[in-house]
Design a protein around this motif. Structure first.
Motif, PDB file in Angstrom:
ATOM      1  N   GLY A 105       0.809  -1.212   0.000  1.00  0.00           N
ATOM      2  CA  GLY A 105       0.000   0.000   0.000  1.00  0.00           C
ATOM      3  C   GLY A 105       0.842   1.261   0.000  1.00  0.00           C
ATOM      4  N   TYR A 106       1.899   1.264   0.805  1.00  0.00           N
ATOM      5  CA  TYR A 106       2.798   2.423   0.825  1.00  0.00           C
ATOM      6  C   TYR A 106       3.455   2.622  -0.545  1.00  0.00           C
ATOM      7  N   ALA A 107       3.920   1.522  -1.138  1.00  0.00           N
ATOM      8  CA  ALA A 107       4.562   1.607  -2.452  1.00  0.00           C
ATOM      9  C   ALA A 107       3.563   2.079  -3.508  1.00  0.00           C
ATOM     10  N   PHE A 108       2.343   1.579  -3.418  1.00  0.00           N
ATOM     11  CA  PHE A 108       1.268   1.979  -4.335  1.00  0.00           C
ATOM     12  C   PHE A 108       1.033   3.487  -4.252  1.00  0.00           C
ATOM     13  N   LEU A 109       0.973   4.012  -3.028  1.00  0.00           N
ATOM     14  CA  LEU A 109       0.755   5.444  -2.837  1.00  0.00           C
ATOM     15  C   LEU A 109       1.957   6.256  -3.312  1.00  0.00           C
ATOM     16  N   ALA A 110       3.158   5.771  -3.017  1.00  0.00           N
ATOM     17  CA  ALA A 110       4.364   6.486  -3.446  1.00  0.00           C
ATOM     18  C   ALA A 110       4.428   6.583  -4.971  1.00  0.00           C
ATOM     19  N   LEU A 111       4.098   5.490  -5.643  1.00  0.00           N
ATOM     20  CA  LEU A 111       4.089   5.498  -7.106  1.00  0.00           C
ATOM     21  C   LEU A 111       3.022   6.449  -7.643  1.00  0.00           C
ATOM     22  N   LEU A 112       1.878   6.474  -6.985  1.00  0.00           N
ATOM     23  CA  LEU A 112       0.806   7.374  -7.412  1.00  0.00           C
ATOM     24  C   LEU A 112       1.258   8.833  -7.303  1.00  0.00           C
ATOM     25  N   LEU A 113       1.915   9.156  -6.197  1.00  0.00           N
ATOM     26  CA  LEU A 113       2.410  10.530  -6.025  1.00  0.00           C
ATOM     27  C   LEU A 113       3.459  10.864  -7.085  1.00  0.00           C
ATOM     28  N   PHE A 114       4.287   9.871  -7.416  1.00  0.00           N
ATOM     29  CA  PHE A 114       5.253  10.095  -8.492  1.00  0.00           C
ATOM     30  C   PHE A 114       4.533  10.381  -9.806  1.00  0.00           C
ATOM     31  N   ARG A 115       3.456   9.625 -10.069  1.00  0.00           N
ATOM     32  CA  ARG A 115       2.728   9.824 -11.336  1.00  0.00           C
ATOM     33  C   ARG A 115       2.092  11.209 -11.389  1.00  0.00           C
ATOM     34  N   LEU A 116       1.633  11.703 -10.255  1.00  0.00           N
ATOM     35  CA  LEU A 116       1.089  13.059 -10.231  1.00  0.00           C
ATOM     36  C   LEU A 116       2.185  14.075 -10.556  1.00  0.00           C
ATOM     37  N   PHE A 117       3.367  13.852  -9.990  1.00  0.00           N
ATOM     38  CA  PHE A 117       4.504  14.717 -10.305  1.00  0.00           C
ATOM     39  C   PHE A 117       4.865  14.621 -11.788  1.00  0.00           C
ATOM     40  N   TRP A 118       4.911  13.385 -12.292  1.00  0.00           N
ATOM     41  CA  TRP A 118       5.301  13.172 -13.688  1.00  0.00           C
ATOM     42  C   TRP A 118       4.222  13.688 -14.638  1.00  0.00           C
ATOM     43  N   GLY A 119       3.000  13.727 -14.163  1.00  0.00           N
ATOM     44  CA  GLY A 119       1.924  14.274 -14.982  1.00  0.00           C
ATOM     45  C   GLY A 119       2.020  15.777 -15.155  1.00  0.00           C
ATOM     46  N   LEU A 120       2.806  16.408 -14.303  1.00  0.00           N
ATOM     47  CA  LEU A 120       3.016  17.854 -14.403  1.00  0.00           C
ATOM     48  C   LEU A 120       4.340  18.204 -15.065  1.00  0.00           C
ATOM     49  N   PHE A 121       5.366  17.369 -14.815  1.00  0.00           N
ATOM     50  CA  PHE A 121       6.711  17.733 -15.265  1.00  0.00           C
ATOM     51  C   PHE A 121       7.366  16.678 -16.156  1.00  0.00           C
ATOM     52  N   GLY A 122       6.631  15.637 -16.515  1.00  0.00           N
ATOM     53  CA  GLY A 122       7.204  14.563 -17.313  1.00  0.00           C
ATOM     54  C   GLY A 122       7.256  14.879 -18.797  1.00  0.00           C
ATOM     55  N   SER A 123       7.422  13.830 -19.592  1.00  0.00           N
ATOM     56  CA  SER A 123       7.509  14.011 -21.040  1.00  0.00           C
ATOM     57  C   SER A 123       6.134  14.324 -21.635  1.00  0.00           C
ATOM     58  N   HIS A 124       6.120  14.626 -22.912  1.00  0.00           N
ATOM     59  CA  HIS A 124       4.934  15.174 -23.579  1.00  0.00           C
ATOM     60  C   HIS A 124       3.664  14.362 -23.327  1.00  0.00           C
ATOM     61  N   TYR A 125       3.674  13.083 -23.671  1.00  0.00           N
ATOM     62  CA  TYR A 125       2.450  12.285 -23.604  1.00  0.00           C
ATOM     63  C   TYR A 125       2.083  11.888 -22.170  1.00  0.00           C
ATOM     64  N   ALA A 126       3.020  12.032 -21.245  1.00  0.00           N
ATOM     65  CA  ALA A 126       2.740  11.701 -19.843  1.00  0.00           C
ATOM     66  C   ALA A 126       2.083  12.858 -19.104  1.00  0.00           C
ATOM     67  N   ARG A 127       2.168  14.062 -19.662  1.00  0.00           N
ATOM     68  CA  ARG A 127       1.624  15.233 -18.977  1.00  0.00           C
ATOM     69  C   ARG A 127       0.101  15.275 -19.089  1.00  0.00           C
ATOM     70  N   PHE A 128      -0.525  15.598 -17.975  1.00  0.00           N
ATOM     71  CA  PHE A 128      -1.986  15.597 -17.921  1.00  0.00           C
ATOM     72  C   PHE A 128      -2.600  16.562 -18.936  1.00  0.00           C
ATOM     73  N   ARG A 129      -1.961  17.686 -19.150  1.00  0.00           N
ATOM     74  CA  ARG A 129      -2.557  18.691 -20.037  1.00  0.00           C
ATOM     75  C   ARG A 129      -2.610  18.230 -21.489  1.00  0.00           C
ATOM     76  N   HIS A 130      -1.854  17.166 -21.804  1.00  0.00           N
ATOM     77  CA  HIS A 130      -1.868  16.659 -23.170  1.00  0.00           C
ATOM     78  C   HIS A 130      -2.881  15.539 -23.371  1.00  0.00           C
ATOM     79  N   PHE A 131      -3.565  15.134 -22.317  1.00  0.00           N
ATOM     80  CA  PHE A 131      -4.664  14.174 -22.524  1.00  0.00           C
ATOM     81  C   PHE A 131      -5.852  14.524 -21.626  1.00  0.00           C
ATOM     82  N   PHE A 132      -6.094  15.822 -21.530  1.00  0.00           N
ATOM     83  CA  PHE A 132      -7.265  16.296 -20.784  1.00  0.00           C
ATOM     84  C   PHE A 132      -8.387  16.565 -21.785  1.00  0.00           C
ATOM     85  N   TYR A 133      -9.354  15.656 -21.840  1.00  0.00           N
ATOM     86  CA  TYR A 133     -10.430  15.744 -22.825  1.00  0.00           C
ATOM     87  C   TYR A 133     -11.756  16.072 -22.143  1.00  0.00           C
ATOM     88  N   THR A 134     -12.587  16.817 -22.846  1.00  0.00           N
ATOM     89  CA  THR A 134     -13.926  17.134 -22.346  1.00  0.00           C
ATOM     90  C   THR A 134     -14.845  15.928 -22.542  1.00  0.00           C
TER      91      THR A 134
END
Length: 377
Positions: free
Chosen positions: A52-81
């Motif tokens: 559970g701790y590892a699961f949460l740590a990875l999730l927090l990393f993904r949130l970070f990577w969704g803001l500062f990662g590569s093009h297709y990993a960033r949330f703003r590049h797959f935010f659809y209405t």
């Protein structure tokens, strides 16, 4: 560069998913499965908690990577209405739209899974703090709330599993419709796309840092956080230290293992002391002052105080019209020990149902945490 691509006669492998994204994806699934496999048996609670701790740590990393990662990993590049999702689904059977990164349906599934992952993790931490008195929330929630949060945690986990099933089904369907292996793409990172499609860096150093962090976390958890005694590991009780009394330890401990007041209700301790001259065939012969001090200690910190998970569950299992004089008479104790074979009870390490310390590393302090339990072979 546009995230959308159309079918093209000339294509080549283009890296769409960087290595950190792929490692996150694989490890997140692995730790979810690990936590699921070990969620039933409390003897393996430490594994479930670490997952559970590892699961949460990875999730927090993904949130970070969704803001500062590569093009297709960033949330703003797959935010659809929602409208984009509906349009994509309408065209799915007639004229499927190929998208380099996440398509609208997959994107929504990812956001839902990340959101569910957060609330699953939070409910797990609350359950751990309330029921087991462990983790960062150990002192914030009362044991009586643990059962409710436990049910919430299980429900959310099942809900997340259902969303995962829908997501995987969607990936399979789209792989068939688009005639490309989307699962393989998440493994090797590449999709067949026109040469003009934007590719992303590998980000190997970040991937290495992520893996090292998980390994260090595992080493810290199993090495530093879990005390070892004769090769047996347990996660310590982190709630408020249970009250103690020197006279009680001396008088009661001189004849048998001591049992903390939280293990029986007040009426049981009152009756035990009222019949001190016929205490299971013995005469306690306590003088008035000693009896009063022990009486006050036992009744003040009896099971009604709900200081531990065991206290709450023992008290809840005792009908109000009964007054058990032995912990082994309570329904909760009997249920928890029902599957223990007679061979174990008769083993040299155990010998008796009264020898709690043979299996419970924390029997002396009275917390009786599931993760501090070790049944001898």
């Amino acid at each position: 560069m546009d995230n959308n691509t159309s079918a093209h006669s000339s294509t080549e492998p283009v890296r769409i998913w960087d290595l950190p994204t792929r490692i996150f994806h694989g490890l997140w699934i692995a730790f979810f499965v690990l936590a699921w496999v070990f969620h039933e048996d409390n003897r393996y609670l430490n594994i479930h908690v670490f997952a559970g701790y590892a699961f949460l740590a990875l999730l927090l990393f993904r949130l970070f990577w969704g803001l500062f990662g590569s093009h297709y990993a960033r949330f703003r590049h797959f935010f659809y209405t929602p409208g984009a999702v509906v349009t994509y689904l309408k065209r799915l059977l007639s004229k499927p739209q190929q998208i380099a990164g996440h398509n609208p349906v997959g994107a929504w599934a990812i956001f839902i899974l990340l959101g569910l992952g957060l609330v699953v993790s939070l409910s797990g931490l609350i359950t751990l703090g309330a029921e087991e008195r462990q983790g960062p929330l150990a002192t914030l929630f009362h044991p009586a709330t643990g059962l409710l949060w436990h049910k919430v945690h299980e429900f959310l986990s099942w809900l997340m599993l259902a969303v995962v099933a829908v997501h995987v089904s969607g990936v399979i369907i789209e792989s068939i419709l688009h005639r490309e292996n989307l699962m393989l793409a998440m493994i090797n990172g590449h999709k067949q796309r026109p040469a003009s499609t934007l590719g992303v860096p590998r980000h190997g150093k970040m991937a290495l840092l992520l893996c090292i962090s998980i390994l260090l976390g595992a080493g810290f958890y199993f090495g530093a956080c879990l005390p070892y005694e004769s090769g047996r590991a347990c996660q310590p009780f982190l709630g408020p230290k249970l009250p103690d009394n020197v006279l009680w330890r001396e008088e009661c401990g001189s004849c048998h293992a001591i049992y903390h007041p939280t293990l029986l209700p007040q009426r049981s301790w009152v009756k035990i002391l009222d019949t001190q001259h016929q205490h299971f065939g013995e005469d306690l012969d306590l003088d008035t002052d000693s009896r009063n001090e022990i009486h006050n200690f036992l009744t003040t910190y009896a099971a009604e105080t709900l200081l531990t998970e065991a206290a709450y569950k023992i008290l809840r299992s005792i009908p109000p019209e009964t007054t058990p004089l032995r912990i082994t008479e309570t329904a909760y104790w009997q249920k928890k020990h029902a599957d223990i074979s007679q061979l174990i009870w008769q083993s040299p390490q155990v010998r008796s149902r009264a020898q709690c310390e043979a299996c419970h590393l924390d029997a002396a302090v009275g917390t009786y945490e599931d993760s501090a339990m070790f049944i001898p072979n």
